[in-house]
Design a protein around this motif. Structure first.
Motif, PDB file in Angstrom:
ATOM      1  N   HIS A 218       0.805  -1.207   0.000  1.00  0.00           N
ATOM      2  CA  HIS A 218       0.000   0.000   0.000  1.00  0.00           C
ATOM      3  C   HIS A 218       0.843   1.264   0.000  1.00  0.00           C
ATOM      4  CE1 HIS A 218      -3.428  -2.685   1.642  1.00  0.00           C
ATOM      5  NE2 HIS A 218      -3.374  -2.685   0.323  1.00  0.00           N
ATOM      6  N   ALA A 219       1.486   1.497  -1.130  1.00  0.00           N
ATOM      7  CA  ALA A 219       2.203   2.735  -1.418  1.00  0.00           C
ATOM      8  C   ALA A 219       2.263   2.860  -2.937  1.00  0.00           C
ATOM      9  CB  ALA A 219       3.607   2.716  -0.824  1.00  0.00           C
ATOM     10  N   GLY A 220       2.306   4.085  -3.402  1.00  0.00           N
ATOM     11  CA  GLY A 220       2.311   4.297  -4.838  1.00  0.00           C
ATOM     12  C   GLY A 220       3.457   3.626  -5.553  1.00  0.00           C
ATOM     13  N   ALA A 221       4.623   3.593  -4.923  1.00  0.00           N
ATOM     14  CA  ALA A 221       5.799   2.997  -5.552  1.00  0.00           C
ATOM     15  C   ALA A 221       5.625   1.516  -5.829  1.00  0.00           C
ATOM     16  CB  ALA A 221       7.031   3.224  -4.668  1.00  0.00           C
ATOM     17  N   TYR A 222       4.699   0.872  -5.137  1.00  0.00           N
ATOM     18  CA  TYR A 222       4.423  -0.546  -5.371  1.00  0.00           C
ATOM     19  C   TYR A 222       3.291  -0.753  -6.379  1.00  0.00           C
ATOM     20  CZ  TYR A 222       7.201  -1.399  -1.142  1.00  0.00           C
ATOM     21  OH  TYR A 222       8.210  -1.457  -0.203  1.00  0.00           O
ATOM     22  N   GLY A 223       2.760   0.326  -6.924  1.00  0.00           N
ATOM     23  CA  GLY A 223       1.710   0.203  -7.911  1.00  0.00           C
ATOM     24  C   GLY A 223       0.311   0.189  -7.352  1.00  0.00           C
ATOM     25  N   ALA A 224       0.140   0.555  -6.075  1.00  0.00           N
ATOM     26  CA  ALA A 224      -1.189   0.616  -5.479  1.00  0.00           C
ATOM     27  C   ALA A 224      -1.876   1.892  -5.957  1.00  0.00           C
ATOM     28  CB  ALA A 224      -1.109   0.578  -3.959  1.00  0.00           C
ATOM     29  N   GLY A 225      -2.685   1.767  -6.986  1.00  0.00           N
ATOM     30  CA  GLY A 225      -3.227   2.942  -7.653  1.00  0.00           C
ATOM     31  C   GLY A 225      -4.237   3.731  -6.857  1.00  0.00           C
ATOM     32  N   PHE A 226      -4.824   3.137  -5.813  1.00  0.00           N
ATOM     33  CA  PHE A 226      -5.837   3.877  -5.062  1.00  0.00           C
ATOM     34  C   PHE A 226      -5.244   4.656  -3.890  1.00  0.00           C
ATOM     35  CE2 PHE A 226      -5.557  -0.117  -2.817  1.00  0.00           C
ATOM     36  CZ  PHE A 226      -5.873   0.140  -1.498  1.00  0.00           C
ATOM     37  N   LEU A 227      -3.895   4.711  -3.816  1.00  0.00           N
ATOM     38  CA  LEU A 227      -3.227   5.507  -2.794  1.00  0.00           C
ATOM     39  C   LEU A 227      -2.330   6.543  -3.461  1.00  0.00           C
ATOM     40  CD1 LEU A 227      -2.738   2.210  -1.680  1.00  0.00           C
ATOM     41  CD2 LEU A 227      -2.540   3.601   0.358  1.00  0.00           C
ATOM     42  N   LYS A 228      -2.109   7.642  -2.758  1.00  0.00           N
ATOM     43  CA  LYS A 228      -1.158   8.657  -3.211  1.00  0.00           C
ATOM     44  C   LYS A 228      -0.124   8.851  -2.111  1.00  0.00           C
ATOM     45  CE  LYS A 228      -4.311  11.146  -6.322  1.00  0.00           C
ATOM     46  NZ  LYS A 228      -5.357  10.113  -6.252  1.00  0.00           N
ATOM     47  N   THR A 229       1.131   8.477  -2.411  1.00  0.00           N
ATOM     48  CA  THR A 229       2.210   8.559  -1.417  1.00  0.00           C
ATOM     49  C   THR A 229       3.460   9.171  -2.053  1.00  0.00           C
ATOM     50  OG1 THR A 229       2.865   6.278  -1.959  1.00  0.00           O
ATOM     51  CG2 THR A 229       1.351   6.576  -0.104  1.00  0.00           C
ATOM     52  N   PRO A 230       3.404  10.437  -2.468  1.00  0.00           N
ATOM     53  CA  PRO A 230       4.575  11.038  -3.122  1.00  0.00           C
ATOM     54  C   PRO A 230       5.805  11.082  -2.231  1.00  0.00           C
ATOM     55  CG  PRO A 230       2.923  12.703  -2.593  1.00  0.00           C
ATOM     56  CD  PRO A 230       2.276  11.376  -2.384  1.00  0.00           C
ATOM     57  N   GLY A 231       5.626  11.188  -0.907  1.00  0.00           N
ATOM     58  CA  GLY A 231       6.785  11.211  -0.013  1.00  0.00           C
ATOM     59  C   GLY A 231       7.503   9.877   0.006  1.00  0.00           C
ATOM     60  N   PHE A 232       6.757   8.797   0.252  1.00  0.00           N
ATOM     61  CA  PHE A 232       7.357   7.469   0.215  1.00  0.00           C
ATOM     62  C   PHE A 232       7.955   7.200  -1.157  1.00  0.00           C
ATOM     63  CE2 PHE A 232       7.318   2.948  -0.636  1.00  0.00           C
ATOM     64  CZ  PHE A 232       7.789   2.382   0.538  1.00  0.00           C
ATOM     65  N   ASP A 233       7.239   7.597  -2.202  1.00  0.00           N
ATOM     66  CA  ASP A 233       7.715   7.332  -3.562  1.00  0.00           C
ATOM     67  C   ASP A 233       9.020   8.065  -3.846  1.00  0.00           C
ATOM     68  OD1 ASP A 233       5.331   5.988  -3.643  1.00  0.00           O
ATOM     69  OD2 ASP A 233       4.350   7.380  -5.023  1.00  0.00           O
ATOM     70  N   ARG A 234       9.195   9.244  -3.256  1.00  0.00           N
ATOM     71  CA  ARG A 234      10.457   9.961  -3.465  1.00  0.00           C
ATOM     72  C   ARG A 234      11.610   9.214  -2.817  1.00  0.00           C
ATOM     73  NH1 ARG A 234      12.335  16.157  -1.665  1.00  0.00           N
ATOM     74  NH2 ARG A 234      14.516  15.840  -2.329  1.00  0.00           N
ATOM     75  N   VAL A 235      11.403   8.725  -1.602  1.00  0.00           N
ATOM     76  CA  VAL A 235      12.455   7.949  -0.950  1.00  0.00           C
ATOM     77  C   VAL A 235      12.807   6.732  -1.807  1.00  0.00           C
ATOM     78  CG1 VAL A 235      13.110   6.667   1.119  1.00  0.00           C
ATOM     79  CG2 VAL A 235      11.718   8.729   1.322  1.00  0.00           C
ATOM     80  N   ALA A 236      11.787   6.055  -2.339  1.00  0.00           N
ATOM     81  CA  ALA A 236      12.033   4.890  -3.184  1.00  0.00           C
ATOM     82  C   ALA A 236      12.741   5.284  -4.473  1.00  0.00           C
ATOM     83  CB  ALA A 236      10.702   4.207  -3.501  1.00  0.00           C
ATOM     84  N   ARG A 237      12.332   6.378  -5.075  1.00  0.00           N
ATOM     85  CA  ARG A 237      12.917   6.814  -6.345  1.00  0.00           C
ATOM     86  C   ARG A 237      14.366   7.264  -6.182  1.00  0.00           C
ATOM     87  NH1 ARG A 237       9.428  10.269  -7.049  1.00  0.00           N
ATOM     88  NH2 ARG A 237      10.528  12.182  -6.472  1.00  0.00           N
ATOM     89  N   GLU A 238      14.664   7.921  -5.063  1.00  0.00           N
ATOM     90  CA  GLU A 238      16.010   8.450  -4.851  1.00  0.00           C
ATOM     91  C   GLU A 238      16.859   7.514  -4.001  1.00  0.00           C
ATOM     92  OE1 GLU A 238      15.499  12.346  -3.228  1.00  0.00           O
ATOM     93  OE2 GLU A 238      14.458  13.112  -5.010  1.00  0.00           O
TER      94      GLU A 238
END
Length: 502
Positions: A43-63
């Protein structure tokens, strides 16, 4: 580095002196740990869970690095957070192996070790708990002084009014120039209760919500999941300001940033169980140029691995008591996918979640071994009710199911109980007794619905996993594996209720 003048807090004085000494060698990294309360993988956007918005977690994952197979030692608040802090399997924590007890004397944590080496400590929100820190003689939480001064008006009911980001800023303003810091942000979200309908009110589309197979696919459940997703998005919204604070202080690139959860979501067959939705959690780690960005790691890791990671990154020796393994080799390598062949299994377990679920504070002890392909679970007291007795206490008060205290009350739990004749199989999986052994093949059954423990075709696999679990539990001195399991029974009887936490 930009700081405001150090205000002279007594709790930081020793750290200031140690920080001067630290300038003689390369300064170790800062450590920022962000822990959500009751959030399952994926349940985070970086994992492809489309019904959630987690730009903060996704930034940590992206960077940084995104971990797809991160697990907790125990799917319950206090033992999970305690195992993370101590770097040990939860069953080694004595009283702290279950909720609503105490933190025992002599049980060392990574923040306390870092403080002795000159780190400045602090936290905001939820630290360890529910339980009593001071019973063992501590005057301050081992995660440091609390920074909970700044509050805000949250956008709905049942959300914490703490301004997590502003409290972190306040902490940074008081860290002496040149001193490394270790800060813990314990978000209260997405812990129940949720405000009913808040997800839809803020734009959630029920048709986009993914309902796990262990829950009925109804609008009530979808709305409950949307409310849960809203709370995840709310805590995540603080991450942008947290990053901004690090950038203003010129500390972002020298800080290990960890974002994870203490256990799975508060739904039936998730939190307080050893199924995937209970023990499998999000994890992303960022560390400036030391970690190549955009990598995805599939090795199986446990949150007990974080404490030795931090100590190794700080150049400090690991205490012999720690059973976790440093993640630095995974963080500093250039690859993705499966990196370390030895990281092919994790062990998790539980002794007791909600103390009022059964008479005399009794729990539901169980252990599990999770590999890439299988989840093997051993229920040590199959004669007990795994979700708690009914009638009996439950949380929050007024739960219409009238018990099953190991499942937090909410619309999904209520629907599943009240419509148990309509969903008999799902209700049985959530509320009924379980066999002594369970076995699930993850690729075919990610929601753990088909128990293969009695399948003759899986007997060799069951025996192999059982043996491997036994070997690990014996090697790491689980009292249940060494003939001293009555230790936990005595602790449970000594702390039979929520009021015992003090």
């Amino acid at each position: 580095m930009r700081r405001r003048t150090f205000l002279g807090r007594a709790a930081l004085a020793g750290a200031a002196l140690a920080g001067v000494a630290c300038r003689r060698r390369p300064r170790p990294p800062n450590i920022l740990v962000c822990v959500s309360d009751d959030q399952s993988y994926p349940h985070a956007g970086a994992y492809g869970a489309g019904f959630l918005k987690t730009p903060g977690f996704d930034r940590v994952a992206r960077e940084g690095v995104l971990f797809r197979n991160a697990f907790v030692s125990a799917p319950s608040c206090a033992p999970s957070r305690g195992s993370l802090l101590a770097g040990q399997d939860f069953y080694r924590l004595r009283e702290a192996a279950m909720n609503h007890t105490i933190w025992p004397a002599g049980l060392e944590t990574y923040p306390e070790i870092l403080a002795e080496a000159g780190y400045v400590l602090g936290y905001t929100g939820k630290g360890w708990g529910p339980g009593n820190w001071t019973a063992s003689g501590r005057s301050v939480s081992p995660v440091g002084p609390a920074y909970n001064e700044f509050t805000l008006e949250p956008p709905g009911a049942h959300l914490s009014n703490l301004d997590y980001a502003r409290n972190f800023e306040a902490f940074l303003e008081q860290v002496p120039e040149g001193a490394p810091f270790c800060f813990w942000i314990g978000f209260s979200e997405p812990h129940r209760p949720f405000e009913p309908g808040i997800g839809v009110r803020y734009g959630a589309r029920l048709e986009e919500v993914r309902v796990p197979a262990f829950l009925p696919d109804t609008d009530i459940v979808r709305s409950d999941l949307a409310d849960y997703a809203f709370e995840i998005g709310y805590y995540d919204s603080h991450m942008a300001r947290i990053f901004a604070a690090l950038e203003v202080a010129e500390e972002l690139e020298s800080t290990i940033v960890v974002v994870t959860a203490d256990n799975g979501m508060a739904f039936p067959r998730a939190k307080a169980t050893l199924y995937e939705a209970g023990i499998h959690v999000p994890l992303a780690i960022r560390w400036g140029e030391r970690v190549r960005p955009g990598r995805v790691v599939d090795d199986l890791v446990n949150l007990i691995d974080l404490a030795p990671t931090f100590l190794e990154a700080a150049g400090l020796p690991l205490p012999p008591a720690m059973t976790g393994r440093s993640l630095l080799p995974l963080l500093e390598t250039g690859g993705s996918g499966r990196i370390d062949p030895s990281r092919d299994a994790i062990v998790a377990g539980l002794e007791r979640h909600f103390p009022g679920s059964r008479p005399r504070g009794a729990g539901y002890p169980m252990r599990a071994l999770r590999t890439h392909e299988y989840l093997y679970i051993r229920n040590l007291t199959p004669e007990r009710s795994p979700a708690g007795d009914r009638p009996g206490p439950s949380w929050p008060p007024g739960d219409p199911t009238g018990g099953f205290g190991d499942i937090d009350g909410g619309p999904s739990k209520t629907l599943l109980w009240e419509r148990r004749d309509q969903y008999p199989d799902l209700a049985r999986l959530a509320f009924s007794r379980r066999p002594a052994e369970e076995l699930y093949r993850i690729p075919d059954d990610p929601d753990n619905l088909r128990n293969l423990a009695g399948d003759p075709a899986q007997e060799q696999t069951r025996r192999m996993l059982a043996r491997r679990l036994d070997e690990y539990l014996e090697r790491t001195l689980d009292p249940r594996a060494t003939g001293e399991g009555e230790l936990f029974d005595r602790i449970a009887e000594r702390y039979p209720s929520v009021e015992s936490k003090s």
